[in-house]
Design a protein around this motif. Structure first.
Motif, short mmCIF file in Angstrom:
data_model
loop_
_atom_site.label_atom_id
_atom_site.label_comp_id
_atom_site.label_asym_id
_atom_site.label_seq_id
_atom_site.Cartn_x
_atom_site.Cartn_y
_atom_site.Cartn_z
N PHE A 4 0.85 -1.18 0.00
CA PHE A 4 0.00 0.00 0.00
C PHE A 4 0.89 1.23 0.00
O PHE A 4 1.99 1.22 0.57
CB PHE A 4 -0.90 0.04 1.25
CG PHE A 4 -1.92 -1.05 1.30
CD1 PHE A 4 -3.18 -0.87 0.75
CD2 PHE A 4 -1.63 -2.26 1.92
CE1 PHE A 4 -4.12 -1.88 0.80
CE2 PHE A 4 -2.57 -3.27 1.98
CZ PHE A 4 -3.81 -3.08 1.42
N THR A 6 0.67 5.60 0.51
CA THR A 6 -0.17 6.75 0.83
C THR A 6 0.70 7.93 1.20
O THR A 6 1.85 7.76 1.61
CB THR A 6 -1.13 6.43 1.99
OG1 THR A 6 -1.99 7.55 2.22
CG2 THR A 6 -0.37 6.14 3.27
N SER A 50 -5.15 8.35 5.54
CA SER A 50 -5.88 8.05 4.31
C SER A 50 -6.76 6.83 4.55
O SER A 50 -6.28 5.80 5.03
CB SER A 50 -4.91 7.76 3.17
OG SER A 50 -4.14 8.89 2.85
N ILE A 52 -8.52 3.76 3.07
CA ILE A 52 -8.44 2.90 1.90
C ILE A 52 -9.39 1.73 2.09
O ILE A 52 -9.38 1.08 3.15
CB ILE A 52 -6.99 2.39 1.71
CG1 ILE A 52 -6.06 3.58 1.44
CG2 ILE A 52 -6.91 1.37 0.58
CD1 ILE A 52 -4.61 3.19 1.35
N ASN A 54 -10.95 -1.68 2.63
CA ASN A 54 -10.27 -2.84 3.19
C ASN A 54 -10.41 -4.06 2.28
O ASN A 54 -11.51 -4.61 2.13
CB ASN A 54 -10.87 -3.15 4.57
CG ASN A 54 -10.13 -4.28 5.27
OD1 ASN A 54 -9.13 -4.78 4.77
ND2 ASN A 54 -10.62 -4.67 6.43
N ASP A 72 -12.74 0.13 6.25
CA ASP A 72 -11.60 0.87 5.71
C ASP A 72 -10.36 0.60 6.53
O ASP A 72 -10.44 0.33 7.74
CB ASP A 72 -11.86 2.38 5.72
CG ASP A 72 -13.01 2.78 4.81
OD1 ASP A 72 -12.98 2.39 3.63
OD2 ASP A 72 -13.94 3.46 5.28
N TYR A 74 -6.90 2.54 7.69
CA TYR A 74 -6.41 3.91 7.78
C TYR A 74 -4.89 3.91 7.77
O TYR A 74 -4.25 3.32 8.64
CB TYR A 74 -6.95 4.58 9.05
CG TYR A 74 -8.45 4.77 9.01
CD1 TYR A 74 -9.00 5.92 8.45
CD2 TYR A 74 -9.30 3.79 9.48
CE1 TYR A 74 -10.37 6.09 8.38
CE2 TYR A 74 -10.68 3.95 9.41
CZ TYR A 74 -11.21 5.10 8.86
OH TYR A 74 -12.57 5.26 8.78
#
Length: 233
Positions: A4, A6, A50, A52, A54, A72, A74
């Motif tokens: 991931f 961010t 952010s 995102i 899940n 989500d 975070y």
């Protein structure tokens, strides 16, 4: 595995006065393309992290699998954690069993000459101090005074730390610096032209292969990586 990415914490404002938070909120609202930004102390969590969707929701059945019930995940960038803008802490934990870490330091630590708008080494120095306090082994690195005294040596070339030190990870330190185009733009510059984006990409590549006096950089990186596989030459 999963990866991931961010970036969200440049203006994390949980510890700033309410007036300052409101002033920045008014500034950011000038940009219509920036959406869902809350910069007041009451809503700072929505800005700092952010959200995102899940991808793991519904997977796993263990009582401790809290992540499979959240709608989500975070995430926040490395600027949230101590000691600065280089997120090394998780990578340096022994349980990770990581041998080599590439550090791209794009911090804007210094505003004056001769290196204005680029990093000055303080972020990795801060982390060395933090690692020592936390009991983590870390390669020997220059002091902030040595970084300052050796400009442009340490700040305009790639450095290797820990190559011959036992029981520490090898750190390949890549400071953001000018090679073929300037890359010291302000954090407050939200939008970039295609030419500026191209300049960033070309300069990033040049930092790794256009190194006067260090033309063997790619070979050195390969040697470091190969050494951890047991290969010698």
């Amino acid at each position: 595995g999963y990866t991931f990415a961010t970036s969200s914490a440049a203006f994390a404002l949980s510890d700033v006065p309410f007036a300052a938070a409101k002033a920045l909120e008014r500034f950011l609202k000038q940009f219509e393309r920036l959406e869902n930004i809350t910069v007041t102390p009451a809503g700072v969590a929505n800005f700092t992290y952010s959200a995102i969707p899940n991808p793991f929701i519904g997977l796993g059945a263990g009582a401790d699998d809290w992540y499979n019930t959240m709608s989500d995940i975070y995430l926040g960038d490395g600027g949230i954690i101590a000691p600065g803008t280089i997120p090394l802490f998780e990578l340096m934990r022994p349980s990770r069993e990581i041998d080599v870490i590439f550090i791209v330091d794009a911090s804007g630590d210094y505003s004056g000459p001769p290196n204005g708008g680029y990093c000055d080494g303080r972020q990795i120095v801060y982390y060395k101090e933090y690692a020592t306090q936390a009991g983590l082994k870390m390669a020997t690195i220059p002091t902030l005074a040595q970084f300052a005294a050796d400009v442009p040596g340490l700040l305009q070339s790639v450095s290797f730390f820990g190559c011959f030190e036992p029981d520490v990870q090898t750190l390949i330190y890549i400071p953001n610096h000018f090679v073929v185009a300037p890359t010291n733009t302000s954090t407050f510059q939200f939008f970039y032209s295609q030419d500026e984006i191209t300049n960033f990409m070309e300069n990033s590549a040049a930092m790794m292969h256009d190194q006067p006096g260090f033309e063997d950089l790619p070979t050195c990186i390969g040697c470091v990586l190969a050494s951890y596989t047991g290969f010698t030459s």
